[in-house]
Motif scaffolding. Structure first.
Motif, PDB file in Angstrom:
ATOM      1  N   SER A  50       7.848   4.025  12.252  1.00  0.00           N
ATOM      2  CA  SER A  50       9.038   4.993  11.783  1.00  0.00           C
ATOM      3  C   SER A  50       9.376   5.425  11.861  1.00  0.00           C
ATOM      4  O   SER A  50       9.732   6.126  13.254  1.00  0.00           O
ATOM      5  CB  SER A  50       7.475   5.875  11.480  1.00  0.00           C
ATOM      6  OG  SER A  50       8.091   7.260  10.799  1.00  0.00           O
ATOM      7  N   SER A  77       2.526   7.252   9.446  1.00  0.00           N
ATOM      8  CA  SER A  77       2.414   6.118  10.029  1.00  0.00           C
ATOM      9  C   SER A  77       1.657   5.823  10.504  1.00  0.00           C
ATOM     10  O   SER A  77       1.311   4.196  11.039  1.00  0.00           O
ATOM     11  CB  SER A  77       3.477   5.455  10.173  1.00  0.00           C
ATOM     12  OG  SER A  77       4.159   5.904  11.511  1.00  0.00           O
ATOM     13  N   TYR A 103       2.172   9.735  -3.280  1.00  0.00           N
ATOM     14  CA  TYR A 103       2.364   8.319  -2.127  1.00  0.00           C
ATOM     15  C   TYR A 103       3.976   8.979  -1.114  1.00  0.00           C
ATOM     16  O   TYR A 103       4.257   7.787  -0.469  1.00  0.00           O
ATOM     17  CB  TYR A 103       2.630   7.065  -2.637  1.00  0.00           C
ATOM     18  CG  TYR A 103       1.417   6.282  -3.308  1.00  0.00           C
ATOM     19  CD1 TYR A 103       0.662   5.928  -2.425  1.00  0.00           C
ATOM     20  CD2 TYR A 103       0.820   6.038  -4.360  1.00  0.00           C
ATOM     21  CE1 TYR A 103      -0.357   5.462  -2.782  1.00  0.00           C
ATOM     22  CE2 TYR A 103       0.418   5.373  -5.661  1.00  0.00           C
ATOM     23  CZ  TYR A 103      -0.681   5.604  -4.272  1.00  0.00           C
ATOM     24  OH  TYR A 103      -2.422   5.497  -4.587  1.00  0.00           O
ATOM     25  N   TYR A 131      -3.963   8.231   5.067  1.00  0.00           N
ATOM     26  CA  TYR A 131      -3.330   7.246   5.103  1.00  0.00           C
ATOM     27  C   TYR A 131      -1.946   7.333   4.562  1.00  0.00           C
ATOM     28  O   TYR A 131      -1.411   8.216   4.969  1.00  0.00           O
ATOM     29  CB  TYR A 131      -3.714   6.667   3.415  1.00  0.00           C
ATOM     30  CG  TYR A 131      -3.385   7.502   2.357  1.00  0.00           C
ATOM     31  CD1 TYR A 131      -2.748   6.787   1.256  1.00  0.00           C
ATOM     32  CD2 TYR A 131      -4.328   7.748   1.400  1.00  0.00           C
ATOM     33  CE1 TYR A 131      -2.170   8.272   0.553  1.00  0.00           C
ATOM     34  CE2 TYR A 131      -3.871   9.373   0.930  1.00  0.00           C
ATOM     35  CZ  TYR A 131      -2.923   8.676  -0.171  1.00  0.00           C
ATOM     36  OH  TYR A 131      -2.469   9.312  -1.048  1.00  0.00           O
ATOM     37  N   ARG A 132      -1.529   5.764   4.684  1.00  0.00           N
ATOM     38  CA  ARG A 132      -0.113   6.679   4.520  1.00  0.00           C
ATOM     39  C   ARG A 132       1.256   6.670   3.891  1.00  0.00           C
ATOM     40  O   ARG A 132       0.348   5.868   2.615  1.00  0.00           O
ATOM     41  CB  ARG A 132       0.169   4.378   5.687  1.00  0.00           C
ATOM     42  CG  ARG A 132      -0.229   3.671   7.277  1.00  0.00           C
ATOM     43  CD  ARG A 132      -0.109   2.410   7.261  1.00  0.00           C
ATOM     44  NE  ARG A 132      -0.812   1.601   6.578  1.00  0.00           N
ATOM     45  CZ  ARG A 132      -0.493   0.469   6.180  1.00  0.00           C
ATOM     46  NH1 ARG A 132       0.184   0.359   7.167  1.00  0.00           N
ATOM     47  NH2 ARG A 132      -1.984  -0.029   5.724  1.00  0.00           N
ATOM     48  N   VAL A 133       1.413   7.053   4.036  1.00  0.00           N
ATOM     49  CA  VAL A 133       3.106   8.002   3.351  1.00  0.00           C
ATOM     50  C   VAL A 133       4.082   7.449   4.517  1.00  0.00           C
ATOM     51  O   VAL A 133       3.785   8.215   5.860  1.00  0.00           O
ATOM     52  CB  VAL A 133       2.804   8.617   2.528  1.00  0.00           C
ATOM     53  CG1 VAL A 133       1.321   9.306   1.621  1.00  0.00           C
ATOM     54  CG2 VAL A 133       2.310  10.096   3.218  1.00  0.00           C
ATOM     55  N   SER A 136       4.067   4.127   0.156  1.00  0.00           N
ATOM     56  CA  SER A 136       3.376   3.351   0.202  1.00  0.00           C
ATOM     57  C   SER A 136       2.706   2.690  -0.743  1.00  0.00           C
ATOM     58  O   SER A 136       1.782   1.626  -0.878  1.00  0.00           O
ATOM     59  CB  SER A 136       2.401   3.986   1.817  1.00  0.00           C
ATOM     60  OG  SER A 136       1.436   5.009   0.976  1.00  0.00           O
ATOM     61  N   SER A 142       3.394  -1.787  -2.589  1.00  0.00           N
ATOM     62  CA  SER A 142       3.212  -2.371  -1.056  1.00  0.00           C
ATOM     63  C   SER A 142       1.701  -2.330  -1.312  1.00  0.00           C
ATOM     64  O   SER A 142       0.798  -1.267  -2.079  1.00  0.00           O
ATOM     65  CB  SER A 142       3.363  -0.735  -0.547  1.00  0.00           C
ATOM     66  OG  SER A 142       3.233  -0.512   0.652  1.00  0.00           O
ATOM     67  N   ASP A 144       0.598  -0.961   1.522  1.00  0.00           N
ATOM     68  CA  ASP A 144      -0.298   0.242   2.989  1.00  0.00           C
ATOM     69  C   ASP A 144      -1.209   0.602   2.632  1.00  0.00           C
ATOM     70  O   ASP A 144      -2.321   0.870   3.181  1.00  0.00           O
ATOM     71  CB  ASP A 144       0.878   0.811   3.197  1.00  0.00           C
ATOM     72  CG  ASP A 144       1.262   0.034   3.379  1.00  0.00           C
ATOM     73  OD1 ASP A 144       1.685  -1.128   3.709  1.00  0.00           O
ATOM     74  OD2 ASP A 144       3.105   0.884   4.587  1.00  0.00           O
ATOM     75  N   ALA A 145      -1.099   1.423   1.634  1.00  0.00           N
ATOM     76  CA  ALA A 145      -2.400   2.884   1.116  1.00  0.00           C
ATOM     77  C   ALA A 145      -3.521   1.686   0.629  1.00  0.00           C
ATOM     78  O   ALA A 145      -4.917   2.599   0.866  1.00  0.00           O
ATOM     79  CB  ALA A 145      -2.125   3.776  -0.031  1.00  0.00           C
ATOM     80  N   ASP A 148      -5.736   0.768   3.922  1.00  0.00           N
ATOM     81  CA  ASP A 148      -5.591   2.139   4.253  1.00  0.00           C
ATOM     82  C   ASP A 148      -7.094   2.423   3.505  1.00  0.00           C
ATOM     83  O   ASP A 148      -8.197   2.837   4.734  1.00  0.00           O
ATOM     84  CB  ASP A 148      -5.562   3.019   4.729  1.00  0.00           C
ATOM     85  CG  ASP A 148      -4.002   2.728   5.592  1.00  0.00           C
ATOM     86  OD1 ASP A 148      -3.974   1.545   5.951  1.00  0.00           O
ATOM     87  OD2 ASP A 148      -2.846   3.318   5.155  1.00  0.00           O
TER      88      ASP A 148
END
Length: 312
Positions: A50, A77, A103, A131-133, A136, A142, A144-145, A148
């Motif tokens: 990040s 992150s 997001y 959660y990731r932002v 994401s 993506s 990522d979220a 998570d």
């Protein structure tokens, strides 16, 4: 000479203090006394460094909600979950909460800690997911979220006995982008989007119920509000409660499209649409009827037997 230097040093110190007062606020931390777990002990899958520290990005120009500011947590992150257990009358049900924020940020108090305060009053354990932002999601832009979210549900079930939770009464509740994430998890639970980390990833991450509050990304405005094909509802999608206002600038079709998909799949669903309310009100009460939605959720949770009605 020394007499002239000292005032300059003092002035420089004052400038530093004044400038720091306008800097971004430090990262949000949960209140003491709550269990917090990092979702990925060895680092999130595909994690990228990040460029910025996690911060509250709120400024004086941001809108107040019901007369109060909102903590807009950005640059997340290192995702984590925090457990908020009811002080009394724990009934065994749990809700995993996903704050919204396009997001890009997480409205961590408005759509997070304040939700946990409410759920705890009903005897429900609240698990707040950071959660990731930024940027994401939404899936599949993506993973990522959604990774998570999947990981969070598995972790909650793996700790059910320790946290005094019934593993068959664990639901999700999300707002806006977080509502999309709750719907994505409700339709993407059969296969993890990452390599298993530990035993928690061998446990089902299917929610037992879902509360979808002013969702986005479920209908494609650029395609005449067609259903999002990446949110594929089946008969295995959990029972859902949907709420939104007709004047929501994010478009009420996100709710109506998802409602019809659930209905056509014969999934139990209850939807509440209100004439006014806009977007992003959380649980903060205003004069508009839409802000009474938590009471309707409590009634619905009794209807689907997640909460038990008191004996008559």
């Amino acid at each position: 000479m020394m007499a002239r230097i000292q005032p300059l040093i003092f002035l420089a110190a004052m400038v530093g203090i004044t400038t720091s007062g306008f800097a971004q606020k430090p990262a949000w931390q949960p209140a003491p006394g709550h269990t917090t777990l990092n979702l990925w002990p060895q680092g999130a899958p595909g994690a990228r460094p990040s460029p910025s520290a996690e911060v509250d990005t709120t400024t004086a120009k941001d809108n107040l909600i019901a007369g109060k500011p909102v903590i807009r947590l950005g640059n997340v992150s290192s995702p984590a979950l925090t457990v908020y257990s009811p002080a009394t009358n724990n009934n065994g049900a749990a809700v995993v909460v996903f704050p919204g924020g396009s997001y890009h940020i997480l409205a961590i108090d408005l759509e997070g800690t304040e939700v946990c305060d409410w759920l705890n009053t009903t005897g429900v354990t609240c698990v707040l997911v950071k959660y990731r932002v930024p940027d994401s999601g939404p899936y599949p832009k993506s993973s990522d979220a959604l990774q998570d979210a999947q990981r969070s549900l598995g972790l909650v079930r793996s700790h059910a006995a320790e946290w005094h939770i019934d593993p068959q009464r664990i639901g999700v509740l999300g707002f806006s982008a977080g509502a999309h994430l709750a719907a994505a998890l409700s339709t993407h639970f059969d296969r993890r989007l990452y390599d298993p980390v530990d035993a928690a990833d061998q446990i089902s991450c299917r929610p037992d119920f879902a509360v979808i509050v002013y969702p986005g990304y479920l209908a494609l405005s650029e395609q005449a509000f067609a259903p999002n094909p990446n949110i594929h509802v089946t008969e295995k999608t959990p029972p859902s409660f949907i709420v939104q206002a007709e004047d929501d600038p994010v478009h009420v079709e996100n709710s109506t499209v998802y409602f019809l998909a659930l209905k056509n799949a014969k999934v139990p669903v209850e939807m509440h649409l209100y004439a006014q309310g806009g977007h992003g009100y959380g649980l903060r009460r205003t004069a508009l009827p839409v802000t009474t939605w938590p009471m309707s959720v409590e009634t619905w949770l009794h209807t689907i037997k997640v909460l038990q009605s008191p004996a008559l």
